[in-house]
Write a protein that holds these residues in place. Structure first.
Motif: not given
Lengths: 194, 153
Positions: A41-46, A76-95
């Protein structure tokens, strides 16, 4: 010179970055689908169209990288831990490689709020560092504190001291012990004496 | 007291007396030490050593926590070598103020290194270094009066 860059590190250009965080109350697959739709929707390029979400084993997290706006050249870098915990803690870094005055609310935050209503700004350093001046208050205490250090440095050698208006508030073997003795560190000069 | 260029424009906006004394147990000579206010959610006065050879300003990790540092503020992870010991830590941006006795205080968004380990940092003072701080300002010293002049370019 007291300190130098460790030999296996180099001084990279310090990034111009904004960071946002949010918790996602859903499964891993729901998160992936939500993020991919959001970026579409943001028309971002993966960065990697075939495998947009990758596991980073060094950081123990999943990552997704995209160019958010080609004209403004920020990623934009989006990352979240791979520890299967819920809720998932998401970080968005815009550089950005250079400081820019970004309409960040329009480009990112407002669309993000539609998908992640609880998203929170952690910091926004996308702009050039600010330098400001303000009229100084009269600080006779500075010289009084120096005088105290000069007069007592042999007596307190190697000790941490807290000084206010040339008077000793507390001393300790470490900064931790010193801070523990103080109700507040405001208007208090903290230093180790040699 | 504030320095000027030949055309009358001020070189410095403020000036302060510095402490000239050893700053670590291994210092054989005196070092220039200035009162600095580091500020995140809270602020504190710290006596910091001026080190043009240091890659970054360095703030004692305990004092950093005291003023509100948390790992999520990290811009980059990196390492510096201090007296032969490699210290890992976080680069953050924080408000750093040079306090004037004459003129105006100067506040800079400086890039500062926070070591991870309180134990390894332990008896070292805080530093203001070249990258991310001194490179962003004008400064001069008068060793006769122990005065540090500073200004915004």
């Amino acid at each position: 010179m007291f300190a130098e860059q460790a030999s296996d590190y180099t001084i990279n250009r310090i990034p111009y970055r904004a960071r946002y965080k949010v918790k996602f109350d859903g499964s891993q697959s729901e998160l992936e689908a939500t993020l991919l739709k959001f970026l579409k929707d943001l028309e971002a390029i993966l960065l990697d169209q075939d495998e947009p979400i990758r596991e980073n084993p060094i950081e123990n997290r999943y990552e997704l990288t995209a160019i958010l706006n080609e004209d403004l050249e920020f990623s934009l870098l989006v990352y979240w831990p791979n520890d299967e915990q819920s809720p998932i803690d998401i970080t968005f870094d815009l550089d950005s490689p250079d400081p820019v005055e970004l309409p960040i609310d329009d480009v990112f935050l407002n669309p993000a709020k539609d998908v992640f209503p609880e998203i929170q700004l952690i910091y926004n350093f996308l702009t050039r560092p600010k330098i400001t001046t303000q009229k100084a208050k009269n600080r006779p205490d500075l010289r009084k504190n120096y005088e105290w250090i000069k007069n007592h440095r042999h007596e307190y050698r190697g000790r941490w001291v807290a000084l206010q208006h040339g008077e000793l508030l507390a001393d300790a073997a470490s900064s931790r012990e010193l801070v523990q003795q103080l109700n507040s560190t405001a208007q208090t000069l903290l230093t180790v004496v040699y | 007291m504030i320095l000027q260029f030949a055309d009358g424009e001020p070189f410095a906006v403020g000036a302060t007396t510095y402490l000239y004394a050893p700053a670590t147990d291994q210092d054989m000579s005196d070092r220039i030490q200035l009162p600095i206010v580091f500020e995140l959610s809270e602020a504190t006065d710290v006596l910091a050593v001026v080190d043009t050879g240091a890659p970054y300003s360095i703030l004692d990790p305990l004092i950093a926590k005291q003023i509100g540092f948390s790992p999520e503020m990290t811009l980059e992870r990196t390492a510096v070598t201090v007296r032969g010991v490699k210290l890992r830590g976080s680069l953050i941006r924080l408000s750093t103020t040079l306090q004037a006795e004459v003129g105006e205080n100067l506040t800079i968004d400086s890039t500062t290194f926070i070591p991870d380990s309180e134990e390894q940092w332990n008896q070292f003072p805080s530093f203001i270094g070249q990258a991310g701080f001194l490179e962003r300002i004008r400064f001069a010293i008068d060793p006769n009066t122990n005065t540090f002049y500073f200004g915004a370019p």
